[in-house]
Design a protein around this motif. Structure first.
Motif, PDB file in Angstrom:
ATOM      1  N   GLU A 297       9.357 -46.151  -2.822  1.00  0.00           N
ATOM      2  CA  GLU A 297       9.220 -47.576  -2.479  1.00  0.00           C
ATOM      3  C   GLU A 297      10.069 -47.976  -1.268  1.00  0.00           C
ATOM      4  N   PHE A 298      10.872 -47.064  -0.721  1.00  0.00           N
ATOM      5  CA  PHE A 298      11.665 -47.362   0.481  1.00  0.00           C
ATOM      6  C   PHE A 298      10.976 -46.889   1.755  1.00  0.00           C
ATOM      7  N   ARG A 299       9.827 -46.229   1.594  1.00  0.00           N
ATOM      8  CA  ARG A 299       9.191 -45.602   2.769  1.00  0.00           C
ATOM      9  C   ARG A 299       8.755 -46.625   3.810  1.00  0.00           C
ATOM     10  N   GLU A 300       8.518 -47.865   3.361  1.00  0.00           N
ATOM     11  CA  GLU A 300       8.052 -48.876   4.319  1.00  0.00           C
ATOM     12  C   GLU A 300       9.063 -49.061   5.465  1.00  0.00           C
ATOM     13  N   TYR A 301      10.356 -48.853   5.163  1.00  0.00           N
ATOM     14  CA  TYR A 301      11.374 -49.013   6.206  1.00  0.00           C
ATOM     15  C   TYR A 301      11.226 -47.957   7.311  1.00  0.00           C
ATOM     16  N   PHE A 302      10.557 -46.877   6.980  1.00  0.00           N
ATOM     17  CA  PHE A 302      10.531 -45.722   7.895  1.00  0.00           C
ATOM     18  C   PHE A 302       9.210 -45.627   8.657  1.00  0.00           C
ATOM     19  N   LYS A 303       8.411 -46.678   8.570  1.00  0.00           N
ATOM     20  CA  LYS A 303       7.113 -46.673   9.240  1.00  0.00           C
ATOM     21  C   LYS A 303       7.312 -46.454  10.749  1.00  0.00           C
ATOM     22  N   GLY A 304       6.590 -45.505  11.279  1.00  0.00           N
ATOM     23  CA  GLY A 304       6.707 -45.203  12.715  1.00  0.00           C
ATOM     24  C   GLY A 304       7.517 -43.935  12.967  1.00  0.00           C
ATOM     25  N   CYS A 305       8.319 -43.528  11.975  1.00  0.00           N
ATOM     26  CA  CYS A 305       9.130 -42.306  12.168  1.00  0.00           C
ATOM     27  C   CYS A 305       8.240 -41.090  12.394  1.00  0.00           C
ATOM     28  N   GLU A 306       7.066 -41.130  11.793  1.00  0.00           N
ATOM     29  CA  GLU A 306       6.155 -39.989  11.944  1.00  0.00           C
ATOM     30  C   GLU A 306       5.715 -39.823  13.399  1.00  0.00           C
ATOM     31  N   ARG A 307       5.953 -40.842  14.235  1.00  0.00           N
ATOM     32  CA  ARG A 307       5.552 -40.769  15.643  1.00  0.00           C
ATOM     33  C   ARG A 307       6.721 -40.381  16.553  1.00  0.00           C
ATOM     34  N   ALA A 308       7.875 -40.139  15.949  1.00  0.00           N
ATOM     35  CA  ALA A 308       9.081 -39.872  16.755  1.00  0.00           C
ATOM     36  C   ALA A 308       9.052 -38.477  17.361  1.00  0.00           C
ATOM     37  N   ASP A 309       9.814 -38.313  18.436  1.00  0.00           N
ATOM     38  CA  ASP A 309      10.048 -36.968  18.980  1.00  0.00           C
ATOM     39  C   ASP A 309      11.171 -36.287  18.223  1.00  0.00           C
ATOM     40  N   SER A 310      12.128 -37.076  17.766  1.00  0.00           N
ATOM     41  CA  SER A 310      13.229 -36.500  16.986  1.00  0.00           C
ATOM     42  C   SER A 310      13.818 -37.563  16.073  1.00  0.00           C
ATOM     43  N   ILE A 311      14.406 -37.068  14.984  1.00  0.00           N
ATOM     44  CA  ILE A 311      15.005 -37.961  13.973  1.00  0.00           C
ATOM     45  C   ILE A 311      16.277 -37.285  13.472  1.00  0.00           C
ATOM     46  N   VAL A 312      17.343 -38.072  13.340  1.00  0.00           N
ATOM     47  CA  VAL A 312      18.550 -37.489  12.738  1.00  0.00           C
ATOM     48  C   VAL A 312      18.778 -38.124  11.367  1.00  0.00           C
ATOM     49  N   VAL A 313      19.148 -37.273  10.408  1.00  0.00           N
ATOM     50  CA  VAL A 313      19.503 -37.745   9.067  1.00  0.00           C
ATOM     51  C   VAL A 313      20.678 -36.895   8.570  1.00  0.00           C
ATOM     52  N   ASN A 314      21.614 -37.551   7.879  1.00  0.00           N
ATOM     53  CA  ASN A 314      22.850 -36.863   7.469  1.00  0.00           C
ATOM     54  C   ASN A 314      22.920 -36.653   5.957  1.00  0.00           C
ATOM     55  N   PRO A 315      22.578 -35.491   5.453  1.00  0.00           N
ATOM     56  CA  PRO A 315      22.805 -35.245   4.020  1.00  0.00           C
ATOM     57  C   PRO A 315      24.276 -35.368   3.620  1.00  0.00           C
ATOM     58  N   HIS A 316      25.204 -35.210   4.594  1.00  0.00           N
ATOM     59  CA  HIS A 316      26.611 -35.375   4.211  1.00  0.00           C
ATOM     60  C   HIS A 316      26.974 -36.838   4.011  1.00  0.00           C
ATOM     61  N   LYS A 317      26.076 -37.740   4.390  1.00  0.00           N
ATOM     62  CA  LYS A 317      26.382 -39.143   4.142  1.00  0.00           C
ATOM     63  C   LYS A 317      25.927 -39.564   2.749  1.00  0.00           C
ATOM     64  N   TRP A 318      24.674 -39.302   2.429  1.00  0.00           N
ATOM     65  CA  TRP A 318      24.174 -39.935   1.199  1.00  0.00           C
ATOM     66  C   TRP A 318      23.282 -38.992   0.390  1.00  0.00           C
ATOM     67  N   LEU A 319      23.536 -37.695   0.511  1.00  0.00           N
ATOM     68  CA  LEU A 319      22.818 -36.762  -0.367  1.00  0.00           C
ATOM     69  C   LEU A 319      23.808 -35.790  -1.004  1.00  0.00           C
ATOM     70  N   PHE A 320      25.030 -36.282  -1.222  1.00  0.00           N
ATOM     71  CA  PHE A 320      25.991 -35.596  -2.106  1.00  0.00           C
ATOM     72  C   PHE A 320      26.376 -34.195  -1.658  1.00  0.00           C
ATOM     73  N   THR A 321      26.283 -33.983  -0.355  1.00  0.00           N
ATOM     74  CA  THR A 321      26.595 -32.683   0.236  1.00  0.00           C
ATOM     75  C   THR A 321      27.909 -32.815   0.990  1.00  0.00           C
ATOM     76  N   PRO A 322      28.869 -31.911   0.752  1.00  0.00           N
ATOM     77  CA  PRO A 322      30.159 -32.089   1.414  1.00  0.00           C
ATOM     78  C   PRO A 322      30.026 -32.061   2.941  1.00  0.00           C
ATOM     79  N   PHE A 323      30.855 -32.862   3.562  1.00  0.00           N
ATOM     80  CA  PHE A 323      30.916 -32.902   5.014  1.00  0.00           C
ATOM     81  C   PHE A 323      31.221 -31.481   5.518  1.00  0.00           C
TER      82      PHE A 323
END
Ligand code: PLP
Length: 481
Positions: free
Chosen positions: A287-313
């Motif tokens: 249900e949060f995917r609406e915020y990401f509309k248009g990302c599929e058209r990007a050349d690049s995207i950065v996402v940090n699992p060390h921020k909010w996917l419980f993976t140590p920095f």
């Protein structure tokens, strides 16, 4: 105390490793168990740790028992506990226990992922894990990822690839002393993270290349203003190379309209890099995917699992529509790194400035497997619910004011009791008092000149009672002031 177990040559004996290893795991388990007994922010004064450590290194090896005792007595007091469930400052990020195991094994293998040959496990696990994450984020199949340490470095590489695609032969000729180069332009909103400024500094584009586009009252980039700026720049002979919208800006977690921005990038042929370093993880929640509309058209995207996917920095992921763009920008193979392996193998060193790369995929693989997609979704959803709950308390109180929408796990608010002239000073004082108490940690930003408190919910250990605690402290401080 002298280390009696150490031989003249070689490493710690294996029996000792086993004994202190169990002890260390016990120590960490105890630390996680008693996290809430510690002040969130270290209470030591600057210089305290240095004053308490010997000036010179030990001449002879020391027993690990003594070293571990110093961790308890000297290091621990100087730790600000990012894993504490009342750490609500900046972005609340924390490790899971299983992520710690990943780091232990990564250190044990100590592999350097330069070439496939030097680290087949790291190279191939990275591909697999990043494709799992891609699926979880619902990104199209054409996105291929690469792991870097931080979003700052991921974004710098994305801009370097954008610069390379502009076809100005900067890889060979550089930028200095060239009369033939126009001013290269990078666009972002005025709420962009400072890592973008640092990236243009590092890449020699200079801060003048960065054009910060005006935002609306929800702190979102205004696409019409972006289009105007690009048209202006093109008309005056400048060259737009990259646009960087953010989903989850650092100050307020606002969401730039990526789909509308993608239209503009397509029209002008500009690289679209989306910074979702913080909020990108929430794309795993349907249900949060609406915020990401248009990302599929990007050349690049950065996402940090060390921020909010419980993976140590540290672990940041850069997805590219065409990863070979990065290779074009960075690949360089000296004789001593040539191998007879199939030319189709992926060599991590080709995709950035680093030669050796840590085996970071392992810890993330552990985390994804241990929690599963549903387990991760449930935790993130709960954090966002808690943030919204806190926001409802703010909205219901005449003494508080919500300062920005709450799309994810960040609440921007301030205290605003009637009869107080200088609300900025009052809010700053309250934040400093809370932080000094060690009971919780909040940070701040300034929105339209107003000192704004930021409460981030993202710790794997956070529960509703921790939010109630902050709310009680705030109200207590308000009556005291
Ligand atoms: N981008 C955004 C939106 C951020 O909020 C941050 C850090 O909070 C960064 C980039 C930089 O992250 P890193 O510390 O991984 O470089």
């Amino acid at each position: 105390m002298q280390n009696d177990n150490l031989g003249e040559f070689g490493d710690m004996p294996n029996e000792e490793f086993r004994r202190v290893g169990y002890e260390l795991v016990d120590w960490i388990a105890g630390y996680f168990e008693h996290l809430e007994d510690f002040p969130v922010i270290s209470q030591v004064k600057p210089g305290w740790l240095k004053e308490n450590l010997p000036f010179a290194p030990p001449e002879n090896g020391e027993s690990f028992d003594v070293i571990l005792a110093d961790v308890t007595n000297l290091i621990l007091p100087a730790v600000t506990h990012w894993n504490h469930p009342s750490f609500h400052g900046l972005f609340s990020t924390s490790t899971s226990s299983v992520g710690v195991f990943g780091e232990m094994l990564t250190a044990a293998f100590d592999m350097k992922g330069m070439l496939w040959r030097t680290a087949p496990a790291s190279t191939e696990l990275e591909d697999v894990v990043l494709d799992w994450l891609r699926q979880m984020l619902d990104l199209p199949e054409h996105f291929e990822g690469i792991i870097y340490d931080t979003a700052s470095v991921s974004t710098m590489h994305a801009i370097a690839a954008a610069r390379d695609r502009a076809g100005l032969n900067i890889r060979e000729k550089g930028m200095s002393g060239r009369q033939d180069l126009p001013l290269l332009r990078v666009y972002c909103s005025e709420h962009v993270h400072s890592s973008i400024d640092k990236a243009v500094i590092t890449l020699g584009l200079g801060l003048d290349s960065l054009r910060k586009i005006e935002c609306n009252d929800k702190f979102q980039m205004i696409p019409e203003k972006l289009a105007e700026a690009i048209e202006d720049d093109v008309e005056s002979g400048q060259l737009p190379i990259c646009v960087i919208p953010t989903i989850g800006t650092t100050s307020t977690s606002s969401v730039d309209p990526v789909d509308a921005i993608a239209d503009i990038c397509e029209k002008f042929g500009i690289w679209l890099h989306v910074d979702t370093a913080y909020a990108g993880s929430t794309a795993i929640i349907p249900e949060f995917r609406e915020y990401f509309k248009g990302c599929e058209r990007a050349d690049s995207i950065v996402v940090n699992p060390h921020k909010w996917l419980f993976t140590p920095f540290d672990l940041s992921v850069l997805y590219c529509k065409d990863l070979s763009r990065l290779k074009d920008a960075f690949s360089l193979v000296p004789e001593y790194l040539k191998t007879a392996d199939d030319p189709g193998v992926k060599n991590g060193m080709d995709y950035g400035i680093q030669l050796g790369r840590r085996f970071r995929a392992l810890k993330f693989w552990f985390v994804i497997r241990y929690f599963g997609r549903e387990g991760m979704v449930a935790r993130l959803r709960e954090h966002c619910r808690l943030a919204r709950l806190f926001a409802t308390w703010v909205e219901a109180s005449p003494d508080f004011e919500l300062m920005a929408p709450v799309p994810f796990g960040l609440v921007c608010f301030r205290v605003c009791p009637s009869g107080v002239d200088d609300l900025n000073s009052l809010n700053e004082q309250i934040m400093n008092d809370i932080n000094a108490s060690g009971e919780a940690y909040l940070s701040h930003t300034k929105l339209n000149g107003k000192f704004t408190l930021r409460l981030s919910v993202g710790s794997i250990r956070v529960q509703e009672r921790h939010l109630s605690k902050v709310w009680d402290i705030l109200n207590r401080m308000l009556t005291r002031n």
